[in-house]
Design a protein around this motif. Structure first.
Motif, PDB file in Angstrom:
ATOM      1  N   ARG A   1       0.838  -1.208   0.000  1.00 25.34           N
ATOM      2  CA  ARG A   1       0.000   0.000   0.000  1.00 25.34           C
ATOM      3  C   ARG A   1       0.870   1.254   0.000  1.00 25.34           C
ATOM      4  NH1 ARG A   1      -3.990   0.733   4.995  1.00 25.34           N
ATOM      5  NH2 ARG A   1      -5.401   2.262   4.142  1.00 25.34           N
ATOM      6  N   SER A   2       1.841   1.303   0.886  1.00 22.10           N
ATOM      7  CA  SER A   2       2.729   2.453   0.993  1.00 22.10           C
ATOM      8  C   SER A   2       3.499   2.677  -0.311  1.00 22.10           C
ATOM      9  CB  SER A   2       3.687   2.233   2.157  1.00 22.10           C
ATOM     10  OG  SER A   2       4.644   3.252   2.211  1.00 22.10           O
ATOM     11  N   PHE A   3       4.062   1.608  -0.861  1.00 20.01           N
ATOM     12  CA  PHE A   3       4.823   1.717  -2.106  1.00 20.01           C
ATOM     13  C   PHE A   3       3.938   2.220  -3.241  1.00 20.01           C
ATOM     14  CE2 PHE A   3       6.262   0.125  -6.176  1.00 20.01           C
ATOM     15  CZ  PHE A   3       7.588   0.553  -6.192  1.00 20.01           C
ATOM     16  N   ALA A   4       2.751   1.641  -3.385  1.00 22.23           N
ATOM     17  CA  ALA A   4       1.853   1.997  -4.491  1.00 22.23           C
ATOM     18  C   ALA A   4       1.461   3.470  -4.449  1.00 22.23           C
ATOM     19  CB  ALA A   4       0.604   1.114  -4.463  1.00 22.23           C
ATOM     20  N   VAL A   5       1.047   3.929  -3.288  1.00 24.13           N
ATOM     21  CA  VAL A   5       0.614   5.325  -3.166  1.00 24.13           C
ATOM     22  C   VAL A   5       1.770   6.269  -3.483  1.00 24.13           C
ATOM     23  CG1 VAL A   5      -0.184   7.076  -1.527  1.00 24.13           C
ATOM     24  CG2 VAL A   5      -1.265   4.824  -1.568  1.00 24.13           C
ATOM     25  N   GLU A   6       2.942   6.002  -2.926  1.00 25.50           N
ATOM     26  CA  GLU A   6       4.089   6.880  -3.169  1.00 25.50           C
ATOM     27  C   GLU A   6       4.533   6.836  -4.630  1.00 25.50           C
ATOM     28  OE1 GLU A   6       8.672   7.624  -1.675  1.00 25.50           O
ATOM     29  OE2 GLU A   6       7.351   6.379  -0.459  1.00 25.50           O
ATOM     30  N   TYR A   7       4.672   5.644  -5.190  1.00 29.79           N
ATOM     31  CA  TYR A   7       5.154   5.494  -6.565  1.00 29.79           C
ATOM     32  C   TYR A   7       4.204   6.158  -7.567  1.00 29.79           C
ATOM     33  CZ  TYR A   7       6.763   3.181 -10.851  1.00 29.79           C
ATOM     34  OH  TYR A   7       7.220   2.925 -12.115  1.00 29.79           O
ATOM     35  N   LEU A   8       2.919   5.897  -7.421  1.00 30.16           N
ATOM     36  CA  LEU A   8       1.966   6.474  -8.375  1.00 30.16           C
ATOM     37  C   LEU A   8       1.833   7.987  -8.191  1.00 30.16           C
ATOM     38  CD1 LEU A   8      -0.754   3.690  -8.494  1.00 30.16           C
ATOM     39  CD2 LEU A   8       0.994   4.202 -10.207  1.00 30.16           C
ATOM     40  N   SER A   9       1.767   8.455  -6.950  1.00 32.23           N
ATOM     41  CA  SER A   9       1.637   9.902  -6.745  1.00 32.23           C
ATOM     42  C   SER A   9       2.881  10.642  -7.227  1.00 32.23           C
ATOM     43  CB  SER A   9       1.321  10.230  -5.289  1.00 32.23           C
ATOM     44  OG  SER A   9       2.375   9.865  -4.451  1.00 32.23           O
ATOM     45  N   ASN A  10       4.060  10.034  -7.106  1.00 31.09           N
ATOM     46  CA  ASN A  10       5.284  10.645  -7.650  1.00 31.09           C
ATOM     47  C   ASN A  10       5.254  10.738  -9.169  1.00 31.09           C
ATOM     48  OD1 ASN A  10       6.436  11.097  -5.155  1.00 31.09           O
ATOM     49  ND2 ASN A  10       7.690   9.245  -5.200  1.00 31.09           N
ATOM     50  N   ASN A  11       4.349   9.981  -9.787  1.00 32.05           N
ATOM     51  CA  ASN A  11       4.195  10.013 -11.240  1.00 32.05           C
ATOM     52  C   ASN A  11       2.869  10.646 -11.653  1.00 32.05           C
ATOM     53  OD1 ASN A  11       6.545   8.497 -12.650  1.00 32.05           O
ATOM     54  ND2 ASN A  11       6.124   7.316 -10.797  1.00 32.05           N
ATOM     55  N   ASP A  12       2.319  11.481 -10.763  1.00 28.99           N
ATOM     56  CA  ASP A  12       1.097  12.246 -11.020  1.00 28.99           C
ATOM     57  C   ASP A  12      -0.112  11.375 -11.355  1.00 28.99           C
ATOM     58  OD1 ASP A  12       2.388  14.731 -10.581  1.00 28.99           O
ATOM     59  OD2 ASP A  12       3.210  14.647 -12.615  1.00 28.99           O
ATOM     60  N   ILE A  13      -0.209  10.242 -10.704  1.00 26.59           N
ATOM     61  CA  ILE A  13      -1.361   9.362 -10.860  1.00 26.59           C
ATOM     62  C   ILE A  13      -2.022   9.230  -9.490  1.00 26.59           C
ATOM     63  CG2 ILE A  13      -2.148   7.036 -11.454  1.00 26.59           C
ATOM     64  CD1 ILE A  13       0.302   6.893 -13.368  1.00 26.59           C
ATOM     65  N   GLU A  14      -3.281   9.580  -9.437  1.00 22.00           N
ATOM     66  CA  GLU A  14      -4.036   9.491  -8.190  1.00 22.00           C
ATOM     67  C   GLU A  14      -4.231   8.021  -7.838  1.00 22.00           C
ATOM     68  OE1 GLU A  14      -8.616  10.256  -6.914  1.00 22.00           O
ATOM     69  OE2 GLU A  14      -7.699  11.757  -8.240  1.00 22.00           O
ATOM     70  N   CYS A  15      -3.986   7.671  -6.589  1.00 25.43           N
ATOM     71  CA  CYS A  15      -4.079   6.269  -6.168  1.00 25.43           C
ATOM     72  C   CYS A  15      -4.964   6.151  -4.939  1.00 25.43           C
ATOM     73  CB  CYS A  15      -2.688   5.713  -5.870  1.00 25.43           C
ATOM     74  SG  CYS A  15      -2.688   3.990  -5.351  1.00 25.43           S
ATOM     75  N   LYS A  16      -5.913   5.240  -5.025  1.00 26.41           N
ATOM     76  CA  LYS A  16      -6.790   4.930  -3.897  1.00 26.41           C
ATOM     77  C   LYS A  16      -6.607   3.449  -3.582  1.00 26.41           C
ATOM     78  CE  LYS A  16     -11.673   4.719  -2.728  1.00 26.41           C
ATOM     79  NZ  LYS A  16     -13.022   4.829  -3.280  1.00 26.41           N
ATOM     80  N   VAL A  17      -6.398   3.133  -2.310  1.00 26.71           N
ATOM     81  CA  VAL A  17      -6.203   1.746  -1.888  1.00 26.71           C
ATOM     82  C   VAL A  17      -7.269   1.380  -0.864  1.00 26.71           C
ATOM     83  CG1 VAL A  17      -4.602   0.076  -0.871  1.00 26.71           C
ATOM     84  CG2 VAL A  17      -3.708   1.968  -2.250  1.00 26.71           C
ATOM     85  N   GLU A  18      -7.965   0.290  -1.131  1.00 23.78           N
ATOM     86  CA  GLU A  18      -8.970  -0.220  -0.200  1.00 23.78           C
ATOM     87  C   GLU A  18      -8.458  -1.516   0.409  1.00 23.78           C
ATOM     88  OE1 GLU A  18     -12.995  -0.393  -1.744  1.00 23.78           O
ATOM     89  OE2 GLU A  18     -12.453   1.131  -3.227  1.00 23.78           O
ATOM     90  N   VAL A  19      -8.430  -1.537   1.733  1.00 19.10           N
ATOM     91  CA  VAL A  19      -7.921  -2.686   2.483  1.00 19.10           C
ATOM     92  C   VAL A  19      -8.991  -3.099   3.482  1.00 19.10           C
ATOM     93  CG1 VAL A  19      -6.089  -3.418   4.059  1.00 19.10           C
ATOM     94  CG2 VAL A  19      -5.559  -1.835   2.223  1.00 19.10           C
ATOM     95  N   PRO A  20      -9.132  -4.392   3.745  1.00 24.20           N
ATOM     96  CA  PRO A  20     -10.115  -4.822   4.754  1.00 24.20           C
ATOM     97  C   PRO A  20      -9.828  -4.186   6.119  1.00 24.20           C
ATOM     98  CG  PRO A  20      -9.179  -6.718   3.604  1.00 24.20           C
ATOM     99  CD  PRO A  20      -8.402  -5.514   3.177  1.00 24.20           C
ATOM    100  N   ASP A  21     -10.879  -3.938   6.875  1.00 18.41           N
ATOM    101  CA  ASP A  21     -10.717  -3.367   8.216  1.00 18.41           C
ATOM    102  C   ASP A  21      -9.919  -4.301   9.116  1.00 18.41           C
ATOM    103  OD1 ASP A  21     -12.100  -1.059   7.590  1.00 18.41           O
ATOM    104  OD2 ASP A  21     -14.038  -1.911   8.182  1.00 18.41           O
ATOM    105  N   GLU A  22     -10.175  -5.582   8.983  1.00 23.32           N
ATOM    106  CA  GLU A  22      -9.462  -6.554   9.798  1.00 23.32           C
ATOM    107  C   GLU A  22      -8.686  -7.501   8.888  1.00 23.32           C
ATOM    108  OE1 GLU A  22     -11.516  -8.471  12.970  1.00 23.32           O
ATOM    109  OE2 GLU A  22     -12.873  -6.773  13.228  1.00 23.32           O
TER     110      GLU A  22
END
Length: 127
Positions: free
Chosen positions: A9-30
């Motif tokens: 999750r951390s890698f995806a958000v950082e990598y995509l946002s650094n390339n001007d791509i909006e990233c949304k990640v949905e993860v189960p609560d538990e």
């Protein structure tokens, strides 16, 4: 399981946002406590990384959504709003998609590619 989800999750958000791509990640609560061996974690992460690289390099996308679900399988669904995969014009000697297929096979999992308002990649690994 929790560690690979957090790191991915951390890698995806950082990598995509650094390339001007909006990233949304949905993860189960538990997230259930489940051990995943190192080689399997490596195959999962490198498959996700290749998918993200393809979004940045080829998709011409502005948004990506990553949905993680857990049942009897650990499923990572990556969807972008780009131009989709042109299966008729895959570059010769490009190994990215084949590497994803091989890594998922090595992890006893599967991968499915869909063109639907962009590209959807579904990585599924049995738990």
């Amino acid at each position: 399981l929790e560690a690979i989800i957090s790191y991915t999750r951390s890698f995806a958000v950082e990598y995509l946002s650094n390339n001007d791509i909006e990233c949304k990640v949905e993860v189960p609560d538990e997230i259930p406590h489940h051990m995943i061996k190192g080689e399997m974690r490596r195959n999962i992460f490198l498959s996700v990384k290749e998918c993200l690289h393809n979004i940045v390099k080829h998709a011409e996308a502005t948004k990506a959504n990553i949905t993680i679900s857990i049942s009897d399988h650990f499923v990572i669904c990556i969807h972008d709003n780009g131009k989709g995969i042109d299966w008729q014009n895959i570059r010769p000697f490009s190994n990215g998609l084949m590497n994803i297929k091989k890594r998922m096979k090595d992890a006893s999992g599967s991968v499915d590619f869909k063109n639907d308002n962009g590209t959807t990649v579904i990585l599924s690994i049995p738990l």
